[in-house]
Write a protein that holds these residues in place. Sequence first.
Motif, PDB file in Angstrom:
ATOM      1  N   GLN A 154     -23.277 -47.491  16.431  1.00  0.00           N
ATOM      2  CA  GLN A 154     -21.969 -46.797  16.437  1.00  0.00           C
ATOM      3  C   GLN A 154     -21.572 -45.660  17.463  1.00  0.00           C
ATOM      4  O   GLN A 154     -22.525 -44.882  17.808  1.00  0.00           O
ATOM      5  CB  GLN A 154     -21.725 -46.350  14.863  1.00  0.00           C
ATOM      6  N   VAL A 184     -14.064 -48.703  13.427  1.00  0.00           N
ATOM      7  CA  VAL A 184     -14.547 -48.558  12.294  1.00  0.00           C
ATOM      8  C   VAL A 184     -13.474 -47.827  11.635  1.00  0.00           C
ATOM      9  O   VAL A 184     -13.016 -46.680  12.288  1.00  0.00           O
ATOM     10  CB  VAL A 184     -15.943 -47.439  12.358  1.00  0.00           C
ATOM     11  N   THR A 185     -13.124 -47.963  10.340  1.00  0.00           N
ATOM     12  CA  THR A 185     -12.072 -47.412   9.811  1.00  0.00           C
ATOM     13  C   THR A 185     -12.266 -46.076   9.028  1.00  0.00           C
ATOM     14  O   THR A 185     -11.298 -45.210   8.954  1.00  0.00           O
ATOM     15  CB  THR A 185     -11.323 -48.385   8.738  1.00  0.00           C
ATOM     16  N   ASP A 237     -15.079 -51.212   5.978  1.00  0.00           N
ATOM     17  CA  ASP A 237     -15.844 -51.460   6.962  1.00  0.00           C
ATOM     18  C   ASP A 237     -17.126 -52.443   6.785  1.00  0.00           C
ATOM     19  O   ASP A 237     -17.332 -53.305   7.373  1.00  0.00           O
ATOM     20  CB  ASP A 237     -16.406 -50.133   7.372  1.00  0.00           C
TER      21      ASP A 237
END
Length: 193
Positions: free
Chosen positions: A105, A168-169, A175
């Motif tokens: 991420q 990524v919300t 997600d």
Amino acid sequence: MKKCLFLLAGIAAIACQQLPDMTELSQQYVVWTDHDKTVDFSVRGSLCVPDSILIVGAGQLTEYWKDDDAKSIIDIYKTTLSQRGYTLEQNKSLADRGIQLTYFQSSVYMESYPMYWDPAYWAGSQYIYPSEYVAEVTVGSLTAEMVDLTASGSSLPVLWNAVMTGEVTGDDSTDLQRLQTAADQSLDQSPYL
């Protein structure tokens, strides 16, 4: 005259082309898969799938994602590959092949410095307003790799890999659902496994 009509018909055909809905591109992860073309995937054997997902970039120490959400993603690979004929093996030293799942991420920052031109632009003057736009987008990526555990040497050959990436919300359930859909898609794109 016929050439003109033909040209107008061509322009009309191009102008009426249906474009895809670009807003849908950010709704799901982009899934890319590839495999070693020399491997005979019709020969199924034993497969070791770990009980956690490796997290890269979370800190100095190695971290693993082991909760029920991670298990739901891991189970997609276990279930689908066992249905395709692989025998699941807990002990990697006894398995023919192994799956490694890794999650990354990161945040991407984009800057924009808009320029506004005055009507006297052609006379050589311009105005630049000191406004700045900054956007941050957090991107998540899940990779899945199938390796040959019977190979000798210090590195294991990668037989198949998948990269699933998207925005990524911040909503954990959304997600997770997108990661699960991407995991399913990676296997759907690879019917030879």
